[in-house]
Scaffold this active site. Sequence first.
Site, short mmCIF file in Angstrom:
data_model
loop_
_atom_site.label_atom_id
_atom_site.label_comp_id
_atom_site.label_asym_id
_atom_site.label_seq_id
_atom_site.Cartn_x
_atom_site.Cartn_y
_atom_site.Cartn_z
CG ASP A 176 -8.89 -2.75 -4.28
OD1 ASP A 176 -8.28 -2.20 -3.35
OD2 ASP A 176 -9.73 -3.66 -4.10
CE1 TYR A 207 -13.53 -6.80 1.43
CE2 TYR A 207 -11.72 -8.17 0.70
CZ TYR A 207 -12.21 -7.14 1.50
OH TYR A 207 -11.36 -6.49 2.36
NE ARG A 212 -6.90 5.87 2.62
CZ ARG A 212 -7.76 5.02 3.15
NH1 ARG A 212 -8.98 5.42 3.45
NH2 ARG A 212 -7.41 3.78 3.40
NE ARG A 228 -9.66 7.73 -2.97
CZ ARG A 228 -10.97 7.98 -3.03
NH1 ARG A 228 -11.44 8.88 -3.86
NH2 ARG A 228 -11.80 7.30 -2.28
NE ARG A 236 -4.27 -1.49 0.33
CZ ARG A 236 -5.35 -1.41 1.10
NH1 ARG A 236 -5.51 -0.41 1.92
NH2 ARG A 236 -6.27 -2.33 1.00
#
Length: 341
Positions: free
Chosen positions: A74, A150, A28, A37, A24
């Site tokens: 992703d 998921y 952020r 973003r 990652r």
Amino acid sequence: MDKPLFLRTLAGQASPTPPLWMMRQAGRYLPEYREVRAKAGGFLDLCYNPALATEVTLQPIRRFGFDAAILFSDILVIPHALGQKVWFAEGEGPKLEPITGEADLVRIDEALSLERLAPVFEALERIRAALPAETALIGFCGAPWTVASYMIAGKGTPDQAPARLTAYRDPAFLDRLIDLLVESSIAYLCRQVEAGAQVLQIFESFASALPPGLIERLSFAPLRCIVAGVKARHPHVPVILFARGAGPRLEALAATSGAEGIGLDWSVDPAWAAATLDRKAILQGNLDPLALIAGGKALEDGVAAIRAAMGDRPYIFNLGHGIQPQTPVAHVERLVALVRS
Ligand code: CP3
């Protein structure tokens, strides 16, 4: 031109300082990521915008000079490309329209369409063209069990209870879903290589949820199939498996997977891993992301413990899971200096 350090290490060569990247690493905690973003719209819009996905992939390389860049995307682009509804609710993480049994399979395709993922491959081409020669480019996908969990629950769930229950109640359906994801992952990863990926990592983020009677069938066997399927077309591309929470079961995975690299999450004792896992496996890991947030002595001790444990074994320095948004950039700079000193 010499092979990049990252690829030499995956080929089994030890070096005075290990190659370094962070899971990652585009994200952020970087102000320049937050800026892109904000103007991209949704998270998936960013994933499918080749120019912006290229930009955010390169941001951590410019700042820290990591030895590898990882494609910005992703693991949930596969269900999305299969036709499942996927969205990212702000501040809540991923949401999907659940696929809970055979009857719901009509809502998704029988095979992955690579056309829908064209922007991802275009991003890889652009990233490879822009990267320095010494920086390796990593492509990735999620492991079938993690992605299926998921798809079934429609969101992240504690201990993946809905998918685990499905494994007991409706094994035929789950096996069909896993097979579809194995085939999709092979096609997707091969196409990533053809677009410029030099290394592939497969994220099995939820290995911890699988009891002894299920882990072989739902995780390790599908992972082995993907590795073999990719290697049939691209024998020289190294693969790294990150099976979070597999614990002592990593020994079986490392001995049988056919992958070059084995990722260690932060719960694994690196000394145990270095002493126990197949000598041919190149280990990767495993600083606790919270030690990086804390910085100072926690960071220094964590780095020193990993270096000491690995000894003369070739390895790749990484975190034991993704970097968290509240991580100070100065601590990442300190990590880079410590690992390279
Ligand atoms: O490592 C990298 O920098 C490459 C990009 C990458 C992302 N997700 C970007 C991302 C990779 C390799 C992933 C993998 C991924 N995605 C995993 C496996 C690794 C792991 O963390 O265990 C999983 C389980 C997912 C699913 C996912 N995507 C979740 C649970 C979330 C929300 C979590 C969060 O931190 O908000 C995402 C969103 C996501 N994927 C973000 C990023 C940078 C944050 C989205 C944003 O910017 O708003």
